[in-house]
Design a protein around this motif. Structure first.
Motif, PDB file in Angstrom:
ATOM      1  N   LYS A   9       1.017  -0.710   0.034  1.00  0.00           N
ATOM      2  CA  LYS A   9       0.186   0.057   0.242  1.00  0.00           C
ATOM      3  C   LYS A   9       0.998   1.148  -0.091  1.00  0.00           C
ATOM      4  CE  LYS A   9      -4.244  -2.205   2.150  1.00  0.00           C
ATOM      5  NZ  LYS A   9      -4.994  -1.940   3.554  1.00  0.00           N
ATOM      6  N   ALA A  12       1.785   1.888  -3.561  1.00  0.00           N
ATOM      7  CA  ALA A  12       0.914   2.868  -4.137  1.00  0.00           C
ATOM      8  C   ALA A  12       0.023   3.790  -4.172  1.00  0.00           C
ATOM      9  CB  ALA A  12      -0.647   1.331  -3.702  1.00  0.00           C
ATOM     10  N   ARG A  13       0.824   4.673  -2.554  1.00  0.00           N
ATOM     11  CA  ARG A  13       0.329   5.693  -2.325  1.00  0.00           C
ATOM     12  C   ARG A  13       1.661   6.250  -2.973  1.00  0.00           C
ATOM     13  NH1 ARG A  13      -0.850   3.722   3.053  1.00  0.00           N
ATOM     14  NH2 ARG A  13       1.527   4.310   3.560  1.00  0.00           N
ATOM     15  N   ILE A  26      -2.355  -3.404  -6.165  1.00  0.00           N
ATOM     16  CA  ILE A  26      -1.648  -3.943  -5.204  1.00  0.00           C
ATOM     17  C   ILE A  26      -1.800  -5.878  -4.863  1.00  0.00           C
ATOM     18  CG2 ILE A  26      -1.051  -3.775  -2.677  1.00  0.00           C
ATOM     19  CD1 ILE A  26      -2.596  -1.183  -2.405  1.00  0.00           C
ATOM     20  N   GLU A 165      -1.139  -8.644   3.605  1.00  0.00           N
ATOM     21  CA  GLU A 165      -2.957  -8.256   2.701  1.00  0.00           C
ATOM     22  C   GLU A 165      -2.070  -6.760   1.673  1.00  0.00           C
ATOM     23  OE1 GLU A 165      -6.358  -7.905   4.330  1.00  0.00           O
ATOM     24  OE2 GLU A 165      -6.850  -9.825   4.431  1.00  0.00           O
ATOM     25  N   GLY A 166      -0.890  -6.295   2.134  1.00  0.00           N
ATOM     26  CA  GLY A 166      -0.145  -5.603   1.353  1.00  0.00           C
ATOM     27  C   GLY A 166       0.163  -4.481   2.378  1.00  0.00           C
ATOM     28  N   ARG A 167      -0.157  -4.777   3.577  1.00  0.00           N
ATOM     29  CA  ARG A 167      -0.167  -3.787   4.596  1.00  0.00           C
ATOM     30  C   ARG A 167       1.561  -4.914   6.451  1.00  0.00           C
ATOM     31  NH1 ARG A 167      -2.829  -4.355   9.719  1.00  0.00           N
ATOM     32  NH2 ARG A 167      -5.040  -5.234   8.998  1.00  0.00           N
TER      33      ARG A 167
END
Length: 209
Positions: A9, A12-13, A26, A165-167
């Motif tokens: 994530k 992504a930001r 993601i 989960e991407g974090r």
């Protein structure tokens, strides 16, 4: 339409600031997630793709913050060329940007010994877990990656375990630290390198916009 695949994530930001209208998927830093993310991008009508985010350095002279826009991605032993025009759009030719090969891996490359062996086998500059999925679609694609952990660094156990989960999963992080508290200094060093990599990428995206 450009579709963008990232692992986390936080990545992504970063890229949304540069490409606010492009869909970003993601992967969660795993192969199944990457395949599902690519399928979402294709279903949403992507006609070209970007693999974006961090990578593990393989070449021994690359330090955290090194920027790479590769000419090809090595997938299962076969090089797949990136798209020259799309690569130019994202900064090929800018000062300090490295070219050459990016290695795809379905799993995390976590040790200095493994990184050294992969560099000797492939000659690739770095390795990530998303670029092979982008390259294998057959669509025009580019890769923009920044080295986070260099070739001499072993990832501490928590860094291998906490992705969810991407974090970062606080529960998994605390459980790993309780099991092996001696890794805290290595985690701090890795976090410092990761911040330097993100900062360098953010500056690059502003310069190349």
């Amino acid at each position: 339409m450009l579709g963008i695949l990232v692992g986390l994530k936080a990545e992504a930001r970063l890229i949304r600031a540069r490409c606010p209208d492009a869909p970003v998927a993601i992967s969660g830093a795993n192969a199944a997630g990457a395949q599902a993310a690519i399928e979402r991008l294709l279903k949403n009508g992507a006609t070209s793709l970007l693999s974006f985010g961090c990578a593990a350095g393989l070449a021994p002279d690359l330090m955290p913050g090194a920027l790479i826009i590769p000419q090809w991605v090595l997938v299962n032993g076969s090089p797949i060329k990136t798209d020259a025009a799309l690569s130019r759009d994202f900064g090929v030719g800018q000062p300090g940007v490295l070219h050459g090969g990016m290695l795809h891996s379905d799993g995390l490359v976590a040790t200095a010994a493994d990184k050294s062996a992969l560099h000797a086998q492939t000659g690739c500059l770095a390795v990530d877990m998303e670029s092979g999925f982008v390259a294998s679609t057959g669509l025009p694609f580019a890769v923009l990656r920044v080295v986070c952990d260099d070739s001499k660094r072993d990832l501490p156990p928590a860094a291998r375990d906490v992705l969810a989960e991407g974090r970062i999963s606080p529960f998994k992080l605390m459980r790993s630290l309780m099991r092996q508290p001696g890794q805290i200094s290595d985690l701090i060093a890795l976090g410092r390198d990761a911040k330097a990599a993100r900062d360098e990428m953010a500056l690059f995206l502003k310069r190349s916009a």
